[in-house]
Design a protein around this motif. Sequence first.
Motif, PDB file in Angstrom:
ATOM      1  N   HIS A   1      -1.607  -1.196  -3.842  1.00 22.78           N
ATOM      2  CA  HIS A   1      -2.763  -0.292  -3.662  1.00 22.78           C
ATOM      3  C   HIS A   1      -2.253   1.128  -3.492  1.00 22.78           C
TER       4      HIS A   1
ATOM      5  N   LYS B   1       0.691   5.607  -0.098  1.00 21.15           N
ATOM      6  CA  LYS B   1      -0.112   6.827   0.025  1.00 21.15           C
ATOM      7  C   LYS B   1       0.509   7.908  -0.841  1.00 21.15           C
TER       8      LYS B   1
ATOM      9  N   GLU C   1       0.849  -1.182   0.000  1.00 15.37           N
ATOM     10  CA  GLU C   1       0.000   0.000   0.000  1.00 15.37           C
ATOM     11  C   GLU C   1       0.888   1.236   0.000  1.00 15.37           C
TER      12      GLU C   1
ATOM     13  N   ASN D   1     -10.328   4.826 -13.540  1.00 18.34           N
ATOM     14  CA  ASN D   1     -10.610   5.975 -12.676  1.00 18.34           C
ATOM     15  C   ASN D   1     -10.759   7.192 -13.572  1.00 18.34           C
TER      16      ASN D   1
ATOM     17  N   VAL E   1     -10.047  10.920  -0.681  1.00 21.00           N
ATOM     18  CA  VAL E   1      -9.053   9.844  -0.932  1.00 21.00           C
ATOM     19  C   VAL E   1      -9.544   9.045  -2.127  1.00 21.00           C
ATOM     20  N   HIS E   2      -8.647   8.834  -3.065  1.00 22.41           N
ATOM     21  CA  HIS E   2      -8.944   8.030  -4.230  1.00 22.41           C
ATOM     22  C   HIS E   2      -8.105   6.729  -4.120  1.00 22.41           C
ATOM     23  N   ASP E   3      -8.780   5.553  -4.135  1.00 23.75           N
ATOM     24  CA  ASP E   3      -8.101   4.242  -4.051  1.00 23.75           C
ATOM     25  C   ASP E   3      -7.935   3.675  -5.451  1.00 23.75           C
ATOM     26  N   LEU E   4      -6.698   3.396  -5.798  1.00 26.18           N
ATOM     27  CA  LEU E   4      -6.377   2.862  -7.114  1.00 26.18           C
ATOM     28  C   LEU E   4      -5.575   1.566  -6.959  1.00 26.18           C
ATOM     29  N   LEU E   5      -5.591   0.737  -7.995  1.00 24.27           N
ATOM     30  CA  LEU E   5      -4.822  -0.517  -8.017  1.00 24.27           C
ATOM     31  C   LEU E   5      -3.840  -0.451  -9.189  1.00 24.27           C
TER      32      LEU E   5
ATOM     33  N   HIS F   1      -3.242   4.897  -2.504  1.00 24.01           N
ATOM     34  CA  HIS F   1      -4.212   5.756  -1.807  1.00 24.01           C
ATOM     35  C   HIS F   1      -3.831   7.210  -2.112  1.00 24.01           C
TER      36      HIS F   1
END
Length: 932
Positions: A227, A139, A137, A175, A207-211, A229
């Motif tokens: 991931h 950020k 993860e 996205n 917050v935008h969560d992307l993979l 964030h």
Amino acid sequence: MADPLRGWGCSEPFLLFMLLGTLWEAGAGHIRYSVPEELDKGSFVGNIAKDLGLEPRELAERGVRIVSRGRTQLFALNPRSGSLVTADRIDREELCAQSARCLVSFNILVENKMKMYGVEVEITDINDNFPRFRDEEVKVKVNENAAVGTPLVLPFARDADVGVNSLQRYQLSSNIHFSLDEKSGRDGQRYPELVLEQPLDREKVAVHDLLLTALDGGDPILSGTTHIHVMVLDANDNAPLFTQSEYRVSVPENIAVGTRLLTLTATDPDEGINGKLTYSFRNEEDKISETFQLDSNLGEISTVQPLDYEESRFYDMEVVAQDGGALLASAKVLITVQDVNDNAPEVLLTSLSSTVSEDCLPGTIIALFSVHDGDSGENGEIVCSIPRNLPFKLEKSVDNYYHLLTTRALDREEISDYNITVTATDCGNPPLSTENHIFLKVADINDNPPIFPHTSYYTYIPENNPRGISIFSVNAHDPDSGNNAQVTYALAEDKFQGTPLSSYVSINSDTGALYALRSFDYEQVRELQLWVTASDNGDPPLSSNVSLSLFILDQNDNAPEILYPALPVDGSTGVELAPRSAEPGYLVTKVVAVDRDSGQNAWLSYRLLKASEPGLFTVGLHTGELRTARALLDRDAVKQSLVVVVQDHGQPPLSATVTLTVAVADSIPDVLADLGSLKPSTDPDDSGLTLYLVVAVASVSCVFLAFVIALLTLRLRRWYTSRALQASGIGLAGLPASHFVGMDGVRAFLQTYSQEVSLTADSRGSHVIFPQPNYADTLISQESCEKSEPLLIPEKINAKERELEVLQQAPPNTDWRFSQAQRPGTSGSQNGDETGTWPNNQFDTEMLQAMILASASEAADGSSTLGGGAGTMGLSARYGPQFTLQHVPDYRQNVYIPGSNATLTNAAGKRDGKAPAGGNGNKKKSGKKEKK
């Protein structure tokens, strides 16, 4: 939904088949193979036996083995198939990391030929590693006022594979605000970036969560995800900016831990928290974080552990500067490590012959070794050397291998072993070196015979030696060792006087000691020439000889032999003729004698032992010539009997005697009438008389010995009362004074016996004279002493008893006393000559005593036949005119005790009751009565 990446696995069998193909090239003496990674243990790599031109069974026979330096064995030899196989599973990423080609090099050693073959195996990559992100993860912060198209840095993935199997592309989950962009660095690494596609509104989405997905190009395709964030921040419209986009620095590998390497500088025009920058490594590897430290406030990079050029030659890292508003900037940092000469060369011994024969040929290979230096450049260049004074040299072989060879023949007796120091020195500054010691032992061969210290020996041994006595000892040295140096001794076969030398002398085969096997006789064997052989136990044995001269020393073991006059064989006696007109010095005859000994033992001297007319003849001391000493007179007897003794000069001396009969006449008819009387007596009573004589002498000697013992006992008994007896005289009352002799107030009993045996050639019967015991006394006393004679004939006993009452002690007759030099025996012995005064040995002394006693007896009867004037007893002719009876004591009446300083006086006159006459030595006719 099925993953479309799974369909890529259809080409896997074909790829595996291509990776398992092998090839080899003979160029530059190297054998090359190719093999994919991750094969099972024992997988086939290549047919090494075929490539070496050998049969599979010859691999073990020729000692073929793999030689590699300082690493784990990745490959092995299959002795049955003759193929090269994997020794374990091979991980290319662990072995070569990100290198484009992964080559493993090692050497194949053929032991019996000591020949090396280089082998290179290329490890090909397979897609066995997933792309990986450092963090699962991440950020990411972005200002809400960020303009469209603003890039945001994303973490990149790493794939340990290379080529098509490495990381190829990234994918971002769908996205509307962000899109994915990829950039490639100078190192070929792909870096993903998040690009803002639409303005952000934090109040709507904070917050935008992307993979984020990373994909490789393998078959099948492997992937990795993380991931993202995206956190929207308040507006911060200025991003940090580094002064340089790339920082480079070079440092030596021996730099101290904690040293500051460089300082990164970034600026942000914002104020407050948006302008405060923090520095950090971006996606740093474990090796970076373990080696370097970054000050987050100052941007200083320093070391936390020592650098090693041999482990890593450069470090590539990325540093990020981020302000408080989440804006950041990045810069590349490249740290290059400089090599220093901090590694000494290594010497690895591959093959060694610890023992070499001393007869090996020049060029024989002793050892095979390799050298290696972990440094690079000049620091890694190695020069090998050995001491110049050794019979060896170094010869370079394949790669960094060297041969140690002999340059000349070896000699174990000169140097039995070598400690060869191999020095490997690099070309650094300062140079470093390593020493390796090779111990070589030289094996012995039998190339040296035993050596004697001398070329010849000689020794001496006296004759009549005991059997088995040690004569001499020889010793030979063999410089060889072991059995080649064990020496045995033997005598060379030879004969002396037809008899083998081994019957004379033997030798101890181990010690070299020689022993006499018989008693040597100088008269038979004077010298033995021996050859001693010393042989070693080598194969074949070597030997050497030495001569030994054995000289026999003469001993005086042979008495002189009379050659002339020869001993009669018919019982007759030879007669020599001397005319009465012969002048003094007339040669009558010559005694000829020889001695079988040699040297001083054969040096003969002649002297006259006994003569019927002393002083008439003389014998040459060295010539043996019998000559007249004076003119012959009418009164001289017709028949003269002489005894000549021949004596050598050995120790002890030996002698022989011969009896000469000299007829004094002008012609032979004058003496024919008297020749019958010259025949020796054959009366058997003579031998009986001799036996009686021997018994009588022995008896008298025993009595005398008993008397001496009794005298000593008496003296010890009376020692305590001696002073009282001297004062009162009571102790002497019972004994006549004539029985004592006194010296300085000490009294001792004295009684002497004398006897004579007279055997003459001119009388048919021998006679024995046993004189009466005689007493000589000189008694010194404080009182007047009287003297009486204890032994008298029976007719005069009473008369003598009456005379003793009135007679006083007569003074001693000093006219004939001997001086200290004239006394016979040990205290008066001295050297004399043929005209001297007194004999110089005990034998002559006893003969003189016997002649004096016989002459005195015959003179008393008026029938002496020895000649000479009156009162001389015929002694002046031999001992000089000055030697008369006044110089000679009467041995019937006097005796000298050897070792005593007492002088016994003459008591001859006492038998007749008269004092001795002064000096003419004539006796009264009363001697006839005594003879009875």
